[in-house]
Design a protein around this motif. Sequence first.
Motif, PDB file in Angstrom:
ATOM      1  N   GLU A 254       0.808  -1.211   0.000  1.00 58.53           N
ATOM      2  CA  GLU A 254       0.000   0.000   0.000  1.00 58.53           C
ATOM      3  C   GLU A 254       0.854   1.280   0.000  1.00 58.53           C
ATOM      4  OE1 GLU A 254      -2.792  -0.458   3.248  1.00 58.53           O
ATOM      5  OE2 GLU A 254      -4.158  -1.551   1.926  1.00 58.53           O
ATOM      6  N   GLY A 255       2.104   1.155  -0.396  1.00 58.39           N
ATOM      7  CA  GLY A 255       2.941   2.341  -0.534  1.00 58.39           C
ATOM      8  C   GLY A 255       2.501   3.197  -1.714  1.00 58.39           C
ATOM      9  N   GLN A 256       2.961   4.445  -1.732  1.00 64.04           N
ATOM     10  CA  GLN A 256       2.578   5.371  -2.788  1.00 64.04           C
ATOM     11  C   GLN A 256       3.817   5.938  -3.477  1.00 64.04           C
ATOM     12  OE1 GLN A 256      -0.536   8.306  -1.966  1.00 64.04           O
ATOM     13  NE2 GLN A 256      -0.927   7.299  -0.006  1.00 64.04           N
ATOM     14  N   ILE A 257       3.812   5.869  -4.805  1.00 65.07           N
ATOM     15  CA  ILE A 257       4.845   6.491  -5.625  1.00 65.07           C
ATOM     16  C   ILE A 257       4.251   7.777  -6.194  1.00 65.07           C
ATOM     17  CG2 ILE A 257       6.311   6.249  -7.666  1.00 65.07           C
ATOM     18  CD1 ILE A 257       6.101   3.199  -7.284  1.00 65.07           C
ATOM     19  N   ILE A 258       4.896   8.904  -5.916  1.00 67.54           N
ATOM     20  CA  ILE A 258       4.364  10.206  -6.325  1.00 67.54           C
ATOM     21  C   ILE A 258       5.310  10.854  -7.324  1.00 67.54           C
ATOM     22  CG2 ILE A 258       3.633  12.486  -5.564  1.00 67.54           C
ATOM     23  CD1 ILE A 258       3.765   9.899  -2.914  1.00 67.54           C
ATOM     24  N   LEU A 259       4.814  11.094  -8.535  1.00 69.66           N
ATOM     25  CA  LEU A 259       5.605  11.739  -9.577  1.00 69.66           C
ATOM     26  C   LEU A 259       5.549  13.256  -9.418  1.00 69.66           C
ATOM     27  CD1 LEU A 259       5.060   8.863 -10.768  1.00 69.66           C
ATOM     28  CD2 LEU A 259       5.095   9.943 -13.027  1.00 69.66           C
ATOM     29  N   LEU A 260       6.723  13.875  -9.356  1.00 60.47           N
ATOM     30  CA  LEU A 260       6.813  15.331  -9.252  1.00 60.47           C
ATOM     31  C   LEU A 260       7.496  15.946 -10.465  1.00 60.47           C
ATOM     32  CD1 LEU A 260       7.777  15.678  -5.479  1.00 60.47           C
ATOM     33  CD2 LEU A 260       5.510  15.713  -6.519  1.00 60.47           C
ATOM     34  N   ALA A 261       8.195  15.129 -11.229  1.00 54.82           N
ATOM     35  CA  ALA A 261       8.807  15.584 -12.473  1.00 54.82           C
ATOM     36  C   ALA A 261       7.960  15.077 -13.640  1.00 54.82           C
ATOM     37  CB  ALA A 261      10.235  15.072 -12.581  1.00 54.82           C
TER      38      ALA A 261
END
Length: 336
Positions: A254-261
């Motif tokens: 249930e981890g989250q990968i967050i794209l900022l680029a």
Amino acid sequence: MKPGLSVEPWSYKPRPLGEHDIEIKIDFTGICGSDLHTIKEEWGGTSYPAIVGHEIIGKVITKGEKVTEFNEGDIVGVGVQVYADLKKDCSACSNNLDPHCPNSVFTYNAKYADGEQAQGGYSEAVRVDANYAFKIPSSIDPAHAAPLMCAGTTVFAPMLRRGVKKGDRVGVVGIGGLGHLAIQYARALGAEVVAFSHSPNKHKQCLKLGASKFIDTSNKEEVDAVRQSLNYLFVTSNAKDSQYNEFVTWMNFEGQIILLAIPEGKLTFAPFEFIKSEVAITGSLIGGVNIIKETLNFAEKHNIRPIIEHYPLDDVNAALKHMDEGKARYRIVLTH
């Protein structure tokens, strides 16, 4: 005036000062990766001539008749956005998501409702809606405040929205203009921070900034040691398409990968990796009025500061080349 890495002098007549607007004489402007993407037209849709720059710091020199919160001489900052409706019946604005307002106007390469093009901070002055100017805390040096207007807000906004807290294990991919600030904000929120980079020479700097561990992504043993351990992963660099399936293996359930680029092109994923890990992948678009205020206040309280290099505005093309070559450590600020 045309796609490429260089910019050239150009004059324009600013739109009339509205009753809710202020005019700012610019003292400092940070260089953001978005500036390079725009002038090189790597994202497409650049409307030339375009003046880029959305990490703006300067002094108020005049204001509209209905502006009460600012006075001449106030030191203020402007970020990625210069207008939104900010109305209660706007689903975006009412949820602190005003960058998604259907009538939002970004600081450059965007148009106002009247058709006038917004122009950014590589200039002498800028006029903006007063709601999108922010007083800079007196304890923050104005030059260091510039990168907080975009880079700082960009990394802190999703941490606030997703509730990063003490005890969370947070990964940061890409230790550059965004990444070195992401380490500081996450650490100040109480998280254990793991920095990922293919540049081993950034190891000591990352630990000094607050990371508890540095992972050289070219070292398989180091990478294997952190698999299935992260609650959040903030991707602050233009990672290759092939890397995202690898990122999933670093995440706890249930981890989250967050794209900022924003990498060019499209990303492809192996769906089964998401199903068996229950990992989510998402993105985050800057921050609205309230989040920018909180970004600045939090930076003041926790002594979060960017590491910057100074260039005079007259040397902007040298600065752009320096950044495009990946040599900036870690944010370039133009002095006007």
